[in-house]
Design a protein around this motif. Structure first.
Motif, PDB file in Angstrom:
ATOM      1  N   ALA A  10      14.118  -0.085   9.243  1.00 25.97           N
ATOM      2  CA  ALA A  10      14.764  -1.159   8.476  1.00 25.97           C
ATOM      3  C   ALA A  10      14.218  -1.196   7.056  1.00 25.97           C
ATOM      4  N   ALA A  11      12.915  -0.991   6.907  1.00 24.23           N
ATOM      5  CA  ALA A  11      12.319  -0.985   5.569  1.00 24.23           C
ATOM      6  C   ALA A  11      12.943   0.100   4.703  1.00 24.23           C
ATOM      7  N   ARG A  12      13.136   1.281   5.272  1.00 22.96           N
ATOM      8  CA  ARG A  12      13.750   2.375   4.504  1.00 22.96           C
ATOM      9  C   ARG A  12      15.182   2.022   4.120  1.00 22.96           C
ATOM     10  N   GLU A  13      15.915   1.416   5.049  1.00 29.36           N
ATOM     11  CA  GLU A  13      17.316   1.078   4.763  1.00 29.36           C
ATOM     12  C   GLU A  13      17.435   0.084   3.619  1.00 29.36           C
ATOM     13  N   PHE A  14      16.465  -0.811   3.488  1.00 30.17           N
ATOM     14  CA  PHE A  14      16.499  -1.823   2.432  1.00 30.17           C
ATOM     15  C   PHE A  14      15.693  -1.414   1.198  1.00 30.17           C
ATOM     16  N   GLY A  15      15.168  -0.198   1.201  1.00 32.42           N
ATOM     17  CA  GLY A  15      14.412   0.265   0.039  1.00 32.42           C
ATOM     18  C   GLY A  15      13.082  -0.431  -0.148  1.00 32.42           C
ATOM     19  N   VAL A  16      12.474  -0.907   0.934  1.00 30.82           N
ATOM     20  CA  VAL A  16      11.193  -1.604   0.848  1.00 30.82           C
ATOM     21  C   VAL A  16      10.079  -0.595   0.606  1.00 30.82           C
ATOM     22  N   ARG A  17       9.206  -0.884  -0.340  1.00 28.33           N
ATOM     23  CA  ARG A  17       8.077  -0.011  -0.666  1.00 28.33           C
ATOM     24  C   ARG A  17       6.864  -0.364   0.190  1.00 28.33           C
ATOM     25  N   SER A  18       5.988   0.620   0.357  1.00 34.03           N
ATOM     26  CA  SER A  18       4.726   0.433   1.089  1.00 34.03           C
ATOM     27  C   SER A  18       3.581   0.946   0.221  1.00 34.03           C
ATOM     28  N   PRO A  19       3.120   0.140  -0.738  1.00 35.98           N
ATOM     29  CA  PRO A  19       2.109   0.617  -1.694  1.00 35.98           C
ATOM     30  C   PRO A  19       0.806   1.079  -1.043  1.00 35.98           C
ATOM     31  N   LEU A  20       0.360   0.420   0.020  1.00 33.19           N
ATOM     32  CA  LEU A  20      -0.886   0.823   0.666  1.00 33.19           C
ATOM     33  C   LEU A  20      -0.746   2.214   1.273  1.00 33.19           C
ATOM     34  N   ASP A  21       0.388   2.479   1.875  1.00 31.13           N
ATOM     35  CA  ASP A  21       0.673   3.805   2.420  1.00 31.13           C
ATOM     36  C   ASP A  21       0.843   4.820   1.292  1.00 31.13           C
ATOM     37  N   ASP A  22       1.498   4.408   0.215  1.00 31.25           N
ATOM     38  CA  ASP A  22       1.760   5.323  -0.903  1.00 31.25           C
ATOM     39  C   ASP A  22       0.481   5.938  -1.463  1.00 31.25           C
ATOM     40  N   VAL A  23      -0.617   5.176  -1.462  1.00 32.11           N
ATOM     41  CA  VAL A  23      -1.878   5.702  -2.011  1.00 32.11           C
ATOM     42  C   VAL A  23      -2.812   6.187  -0.899  1.00 32.11           C
ATOM     43  N   GLY A  24      -2.324   6.201   0.339  1.00 35.55           N
ATOM     44  CA  GLY A  24      -3.088   6.781   1.436  1.00 35.55           C
ATOM     45  C   GLY A  24      -4.185   5.920   2.009  1.00 35.55           C
ATOM     46  N   LEU A  25      -4.106   4.602   1.849  1.00 39.96           N
ATOM     47  CA  LEU A  25      -5.141   3.722   2.389  1.00 39.96           C
ATOM     48  C   LEU A  25      -4.975   3.547   3.892  1.00 39.96           C
ATOM     49  N   THR A  26      -6.068   3.758   4.625  1.00 37.79           N
ATOM     50  CA  THR A  26      -6.072   3.550   6.074  1.00 37.79           C
ATOM     51  C   THR A  26      -6.472   2.114   6.395  1.00 37.79           C
ATOM     52  N   LYS A  27      -6.331   1.762   7.657  1.00 38.96           N
ATOM     53  CA  LYS A  27      -6.686   0.403   8.082  1.00 38.96           C
ATOM     54  C   LYS A  27      -8.155   0.104   7.806  1.00 38.96           C
ATOM     55  N   GLU A  28      -9.031   1.038   8.154  1.00 37.35           N
ATOM     56  CA  GLU A  28     -10.460   0.804   7.952  1.00 37.35           C
ATOM     57  C   GLU A  28     -10.784   0.668   6.467  1.00 37.35           C
ATOM     58  N   GLU A  29     -10.124   1.437   5.632  1.00 42.24           N
ATOM     59  CA  GLU A  29     -10.362   1.336   4.194  1.00 42.24           C
ATOM     60  C   GLU A  29      -9.868   0.001   3.653  1.00 42.24           C
ATOM     61  N   ILE A  30      -8.755  -0.464   4.170  1.00 38.73           N
ATOM     62  CA  ILE A  30      -8.229  -1.768   3.746  1.00 38.73           C
ATOM     63  C   ILE A  30      -9.183  -2.879   4.174  1.00 38.73           C
ATOM     64  N   ARG A  31      -9.721  -2.769   5.372  1.00 38.38           N
ATOM     65  CA  ARG A  31     -10.709  -3.754   5.817  1.00 38.38           C
ATOM     66  C   ARG A  31     -11.923  -3.756   4.879  1.00 38.38           C
ATOM     67  N   GLU A  32     -12.394  -2.567   4.516  1.00 37.32           N
ATOM     68  CA  GLU A  32     -13.569  -2.492   3.655  1.00 37.32           C
ATOM     69  C   GLU A  32     -13.291  -3.071   2.265  1.00 37.32           C
ATOM     70  N   LEU A  33     -12.150  -2.722   1.677  1.00 39.48           N
ATOM     71  CA  LEU A  33     -11.800  -3.271   0.369  1.00 39.48           C
ATOM     72  C   LEU A  33     -11.586  -4.780   0.452  1.00 39.48           C
ATOM     73  N   SER A  34     -11.045  -5.254   1.574  1.00 40.57           N
ATOM     74  CA  SER A  34     -10.868  -6.690   1.768  1.00 40.57           C
ATOM     75  C   SER A  34     -12.217  -7.391   1.843  1.00 40.57           C
ATOM     76  N   ARG A  35     -13.158  -6.773   2.530  1.00 39.89           N
ATOM     77  CA  ARG A  35     -14.500  -7.353   2.625  1.00 39.89           C
ATOM     78  C   ARG A  35     -15.121  -7.474   1.241  1.00 39.89           C
ATOM     79  N   ARG A  36     -15.007  -6.419   0.458  1.00 43.21           N
ATOM     80  CA  ARG A  36     -15.587  -6.420  -0.881  1.00 43.21           C
ATOM     81  C   ARG A  36     -14.921  -7.458  -1.785  1.00 43.21           C
ATOM     82  N   ALA A  37     -13.644  -7.718  -1.512  1.00 39.30           N
ATOM     83  CA  ALA A  37     -12.905  -8.699  -2.315  1.00 39.30           C
ATOM     84  C   ALA A  37     -13.131 -10.128  -1.846  1.00 39.30           C
ATOM     85  N   GLY A  38     -13.870 -10.301  -0.758  1.00 40.02           N
ATOM     86  CA  GLY A  38     -14.138 -11.646  -0.257  1.00 40.02           C
ATOM     87  C   GLY A  38     -13.024 -12.235   0.582  1.00 40.02           C
TER      88      GLY A  38
END
Length: 297
Positions: A161-189
């Motif tokens: 559905a996201a593709r059909e509506f042209g929805v972007r996925s910026p986190l995927d676009d730059v290759g961020l994994t779940k664990e990396e997102i958790r770590e960056l979230s921790r650093r951001a408070g």
């Protein structure tokens, strides 16, 4: 809103120093900078914001980069737990997101209620139909979701559905994994950095068993009971008269203690279940997919 500098010593979602992302610090910072550059090139943005780990991080960094040009939208529906709604609202208030809550009606769609293997497609189709309308009315250029690089190999029909509506996925676009997102979230408070994985309440109902508001409310209450008893990672899979409980492996011994087991059994039976069982394999992401032959979507 000021940018939070990156720190050292990645940790895991359980709080163990050094057990977080596998990427070297420089590689993670490169992805972080790439994400900021990508967002900086977007004129205006709607973030599909559930308040979970991924969408919360995207909302935070997009708001930091784009300011008032970001609108974070939370879809309120019967399949969205009230706990998550409160989390999304509280986080938006705390970090100053431009936030709105809309009401979606996927439960009114016969295709969704029938609960086929691609049920999530109809949910996301409903959501993106609303977000596309908002974007058109307000002249917002891009809609984005919180999909990450780990989602590529998973069965996620909502991505169609996201593709059909042209929805972007910026986190995927730059290759961020779940664990990396958790770590960056921790650093951001962000307090969401170590939140357990979340999914809509309909994901607790086996495929081809009808999704109803009554079932969703029962599941929500059952999981609230488990959290009130101190269980952090829990799912109640709804098999009609049977509640199949999935817990984090480290939490299972406590659930099987005689007094606790009796409490869980009594409280869930009071909701209408005739049998309450603990799945000895523990919590598994998408365990109801086990019975299907699925390929990544």
């Amino acid at each position: 809103m000021s940018r939070v500098p990156l720190a050292d010593a990645p940790v895991s979602p359980t709080g163990d120093a050094g057990a977080g992302v596998n990427q070297p610090g420089a590689a993670l910072e490169d992805k972080h900078r790439a994400l900021r550059r990508l967002l900086d090139g977007i004129p205006s943005l709607i973030v599909a914001y559930s308040g979970g780990v991924d969408s919360a991080f995207l909302a935070h960094i997009a708001s930091d980069v784009l300011g008032s040009r970001v609108l974070c939208v939370t879809a309120d529906s019967p399949s969205y737990p009230d706990r998550h709604r409160r989390m999304a609202r509280d986080l938006a208030e705390r970090f100053g997101f431009h936030h709105e809550i809309i009401h979606t009606a996927e439960l009114e769609r016969p295709e969704y209620r029938a609960n086929p293997a691609n049920r999530c497609y109809y949910c996301k189709h409903e959501l993106y139909s609303h977000l596309t309308g908002i974007a058109r009315e307000r002249g917002i250029a891009v809609i984005a979701d919180g999909s990450n690089a780990d989602d590529r190999g998973d069965y996620r029909p909502g991505r169609q559905a996201a593709r059909e509506f042209g929805v972007r996925s910026p986190l995927d676009d730059v290759g961020l994994t779940k664990e990396e997102i958790r770590e960056l979230s921790r650093r951001a408070g962000l307090p969401t950095w170590d939140e357990p994985a979340s999914a809509c309440l309909s994901s607790r109902i086996p495929y081809f068993s009808e999704v109803t508001d009554e079932k969703l409310r029962t599941i929500e209450r059952a999981e609230e009971i488990l959290r009130d008893l101190g269980f952090r990672i829990c799912r109640v899979r709804h098999h009609d008269t049977i509640a199949r409980i999935e817990l984090g492996r480290d939490e299972m011994p406590r659930a099987l203690e005689a007094e606790m087991a009796a409490t869980i059994d009594r409280e869930l039976r009071a909701l209408g279940y005739q049998h309450v069982v603990v799945d000895l394999r523990g919590y598994r992401l998408g365990s109801l997919n086990d019975a299907l032959r699925l390929r990544p979507v």
